[in-house]
Design a protein around this motif. Structure first.
Motif, PDB file in Angstrom:
ATOM      1  N   LEU B 167      62.283 -36.290 -75.028  1.00  0.00           N
ATOM      2  CA  LEU B 167      62.609 -37.074 -73.678  1.00  0.00           C
ATOM      3  C   LEU B 167      64.046 -37.953 -73.914  1.00  0.00           C
ATOM      4  O   LEU B 167      64.162 -37.841 -72.939  1.00  0.00           O
ATOM      5  N   ALA B 168      64.524 -37.629 -74.586  1.00  0.00           N
ATOM      6  CA  ALA B 168      65.466 -37.884 -74.861  1.00  0.00           C
ATOM      7  C   ALA B 168      67.138 -37.034 -74.863  1.00  0.00           C
ATOM      8  O   ALA B 168      67.605 -37.444 -74.295  1.00  0.00           O
ATOM      9  N   ARG B 170      65.788 -35.185 -71.614  1.00  0.00           N
ATOM     10  CA  ARG B 170      65.583 -35.766 -70.338  1.00  0.00           C
ATOM     11  C   ARG B 170      66.390 -36.809 -70.212  1.00  0.00           C
ATOM     12  O   ARG B 170      67.245 -37.013 -69.208  1.00  0.00           O
ATOM     13  N   ALA B 171      66.523 -38.138 -71.195  1.00  0.00           N
ATOM     14  CA  ALA B 171      66.933 -39.509 -70.944  1.00  0.00           C
ATOM     15  C   ALA B 171      68.439 -39.508 -70.542  1.00  0.00           C
ATOM     16  O   ALA B 171      69.364 -39.621 -69.799  1.00  0.00           O
ATOM     17  N   ALA B 174      69.323 -37.619 -67.432  1.00  0.00           N
ATOM     18  CA  ALA B 174      69.386 -38.724 -66.611  1.00  0.00           C
ATOM     19  C   ALA B 174      70.603 -39.892 -66.108  1.00  0.00           C
ATOM     20  O   ALA B 174      71.443 -39.709 -65.747  1.00  0.00           O
ATOM     21  N   ASN B 175      70.862 -40.793 -67.963  1.00  0.00           N
ATOM     22  CA  ASN B 175      71.646 -41.150 -68.500  1.00  0.00           C
ATOM     23  C   ASN B 175      72.468 -41.430 -69.074  1.00  0.00           C
ATOM     24  O   ASN B 175      71.710 -41.679 -70.575  1.00  0.00           O
ATOM     25  N   THR B 177      75.047 -42.907 -70.762  1.00  0.00           N
ATOM     26  CA  THR B 177      75.265 -44.307 -71.415  1.00  0.00           C
ATOM     27  C   THR B 177      73.600 -45.239 -71.978  1.00  0.00           C
ATOM     28  O   THR B 177      74.236 -45.470 -72.384  1.00  0.00           O
ATOM     29  N   SER B 178      72.653 -45.427 -71.116  1.00  0.00           N
ATOM     30  CA  SER B 178      72.218 -45.907 -71.244  1.00  0.00           C
ATOM     31  C   SER B 178      71.063 -45.546 -72.552  1.00  0.00           C
ATOM     32  O   SER B 178      70.527 -45.978 -73.660  1.00  0.00           O
ATOM     33  N   SER B 179      71.477 -44.027 -72.675  1.00  0.00           N
ATOM     34  CA  SER B 179      70.807 -43.025 -74.179  1.00  0.00           C
ATOM     35  C   SER B 179      71.542 -43.904 -74.948  1.00  0.00           C
ATOM     36  O   SER B 179      70.407 -44.170 -75.848  1.00  0.00           O
ATOM     37  N   ARG B 180      72.146 -43.388 -75.033  1.00  0.00           N
ATOM     38  CA  ARG B 180      73.648 -43.941 -76.183  1.00  0.00           C
ATOM     39  C   ARG B 180      72.970 -45.404 -76.035  1.00  0.00           C
ATOM     40  O   ARG B 180      72.608 -46.203 -77.795  1.00  0.00           O
ATOM     41  N   VAL B 186      73.594 -38.822 -78.039  1.00  0.00           N
ATOM     42  CA  VAL B 186      73.787 -38.028 -76.829  1.00  0.00           C
ATOM     43  C   VAL B 186      74.573 -36.580 -77.339  1.00  0.00           C
ATOM     44  O   VAL B 186      74.186 -35.553 -77.049  1.00  0.00           O
ATOM     45  N   MET B 189      71.886 -34.298 -78.885  1.00  0.00           N
ATOM     46  CA  MET B 189      71.185 -33.818 -78.034  1.00  0.00           C
ATOM     47  C   MET B 189      71.755 -33.221 -76.921  1.00  0.00           C
ATOM     48  O   MET B 189      71.084 -31.674 -77.012  1.00  0.00           O
ATOM     49  N   ARG B 291      71.882 -32.723 -55.686  1.00  0.00           N
ATOM     50  CA  ARG B 291      72.901 -33.796 -56.594  1.00  0.00           C
ATOM     51  C   ARG B 291      74.058 -33.416 -57.288  1.00  0.00           C
ATOM     52  O   ARG B 291      74.447 -33.237 -58.351  1.00  0.00           O
TER      53      ARG B 291
END
Lengths: 235, 295
Positions: B167-168, B170-171, B174-175, B177-180, B186, B189, B291
């Motif tokens: 999950l991390a 994929r997070a 996806a984003n 900054t939000s993950s941090r 990061v 990961m 994208r």
């Protein structure tokens, strides 16, 4: 009790120094609002606090020094950050976004917290299996707040929660923030363009101008302050 | 038309496509987590395959040798991310691409320096048997490779959909900054993404080489081109696309060689044709999202 104590905070991006020495505090369980025009340094302040950018000065949080720590270490200390533009993880489902918010937790109450925020934001429950990128702006803002709450923060940093939302949605959002503060006792540092609404739920406020605090005081007083009314309330 | 010949060639194509799919999966893994195309993926797999050979040649039975090499490659992939990629990660995409190209050359040269330039023979984990199913020739190798690919897909799916680390991962894709902000490391990961990709490549290389003539320093180069074609066809951000794309490329190639006499000696035309066609018609690939900005 003082939860967050910021002294002489300076910093910015590369050679551009945005923050010129900020000093302010947030008490445990208190809502504090940071007002200021575009470019005054509000977002930069929040980014410096949560370790996304480097800064100088001193930041004491719950008795420890925060400055120089990495963002993930700051999150570990119990600071939630709802970033500018909501920070949605667009390809993940709504529920996965919320589960990511509980990344640091090792306890077994994640599922019950999930239900709790689903009860507060029923729209999120309806869309729990949808990619979060398909949500409306208001729903994504709720998701960003709920995601931060999943980490059970003691201090929540909110960056322009009203950005891009319809006025009626914004009002509901601020009511929700006030309720959350009352229920959970979570302290909030809110950066907001909509000064009237923000001052409505805050206890104290600071006004930022080009990287410096120029005015501060109880929110109720600032609402009556002639200069603040002219500059930020459009009256 | 001879149906059993067609089906035999089709299954041969699947056998080759499974390898392209594995390597394409590795490419997609890295693209999804770091947003960059790893041109050194094939040579990483080559080096790992030589490690497998070295272990096997030194007396380790082939299956443990492969598993050991896969584990070592997992660690090696993480080290490469931390030591080679991380320092240039925030520079322009062009620089990162050049770094992976440099790694391509360096790993290839290093392989030859360490292991020599002579061709190596490597044992196969699959028995040398051919089954005849209604006139269709099926090798144990093909069946085994398909089983391995299915296993890989199930494992990756479990990792990405059912574990916190997945999950991390994929997070972060996806984003970041939000993950941090929710406390995900990061950097760790990204290392995990590279580690998984290197392990996948090691497995693919170690399984495919016995099927080819011998292990040489150029063993993985054509395979990498086919894998790129598969990933481009399926979409660089889609694991499902990598698998489907890899298989389609394998089958297309095998049928071309069988039925299009003039193309027999220029088989790389097929992957390049597929890459070109996809870029012209649907740049995001069959299963990708529109994208793809960093190359």
């Amino acid at each position: 009790m003082t939860l967050l104590e910021v002294r002489d905070l300076r910093g910015g991006y590369g050679p551009v120094r945005v923050l010129q020495g900020l000093t302010f505090t947030v008490d445990d369980g208190e809502i504090v609002v940071l007002l200021g025009a575009n470019g005054a340094g509000k977002t930069t302040t929040l980014r410096a606090l949560s370790g996304l950018i480097g800064a100088q000065g001193s930041v004491r949080y719950d008795g420890v020094d925060l400055l120089g720590r990495r963002a993930e270490a700051v999150a570990r200390r119990g600071i939630g950050h709802v970033p500018e533009g909501r920070g949605t993880m667009a390809e993940l489902t709504v529920e996965e976004n919320l589960r990511v918010g509980a990344y640091l937790r090792r306890d077994r109450d994640v599922a019950s917290d999930l239900e709790r925020w689903y009860t507060l934001f029923p729209r999120l429950k309806e869309r729990r299996d949808q990619p979060a990128g398909t949500l409306s702006g208001g729903e994504q803002q709720m998701l960003a707040i709920a995601r931060a709450l999943m980490g059970r923060p003691r201090l929540l940093l909110l960056d322009e929660p009203s950005m891009g939302l319809a006025p009626i949605i914004t009002q509901g959002l601020f009511r929700t923030l006030a309720d959350l503060n009352a229920d959970l006792g979570v302290a909030m540092l809110v950066v907001e363009q909509n000064a009237m609404l923000a001052l409505g739920i805050a206890r104290r406020a600071y006004v930022l101008e080009t990287g410096r605090i120029v005015t501060s005081g109880p929110a109720a007083e600032l609402r009556e302050d002639e200069r603040v009314r002219k500059a930020y309330l459009g009256m | 038309m001879n149906v059993s010949l067609f089906l035999t060639q089709f299954m041969n194509g699947i056998g080759a496509g499974v390898i392209y799919a594995s390597l394409a999966l590795a490419l997609v893994l890295i693209f999804r987590t770091t947003g960059l195309l790893n041109f050194a993926q094939g040579e990483m797999a080559l080096f790992s395959t030589y490690v497998t050979w070295w272990l096997w040649d030194g007396g380790v039975p082939i299956l443990p040798a492969i598993l050991l090499s896969v584990s070592l490659s997992f660690v090696g992939g993480a080290v490469i991310e931390r030591v080679v990629i991380r320092p240039v990660e925030s520079s322009s995409p062009l620089i990162v691409v050049i770094v992976t190209l440099g790694m391509f050359l360096a790993l290839n040269a290093l392989t030859q320096v360490i292991f020599g330039t002579d061709a190596k023979q490597l044992a196969s984990v699959f028995p040398q048997r051919v089954f005849d199913v209604g006139g269709v020739r099926l090798t144990a190798q093909t069946i085994g490779l398909v089983a391995v690919l299915v296993l890989e897909c199930v494992l990756l799916w479990l990792i990405f959909q059912r574990t916190k680390a997945g999950l991390a991962l994929r997070a972060v894709a996806a984003n970041p900054t939000s993950s941090r902000l929710v406390g995900i490391n990061v950097g760790r990961m990204l290392m995990l993404g590279w580690a998984l990709a290197a392990a996948l490549g090691a497995l693919a290389g170690s399984l495919v080489v016995p099927a080819t003539e011998a292990l040489t320093a150029s063993s993985m180069q054509a395979i990498l081109v086919f894998a790129f074609a598969g990933a481009a066809l399926g979409g660089f951000d889609s694991p499902l696309g990598a698998v489907v794309g890899g298989l389609v490329v394998g089958v297309a190639n095998s049928l071309t060689i069988e039925y299009l006499e003039p193309l027999r000696d220029v088989e790389l035309l097929v992957p390049f044709g597929i890459i070109l066609g996809v870029l012209l018609v649907r740049p995001a690939g069959l299963f990708g999202t529109q994208r793809v900005e960093r190359v």
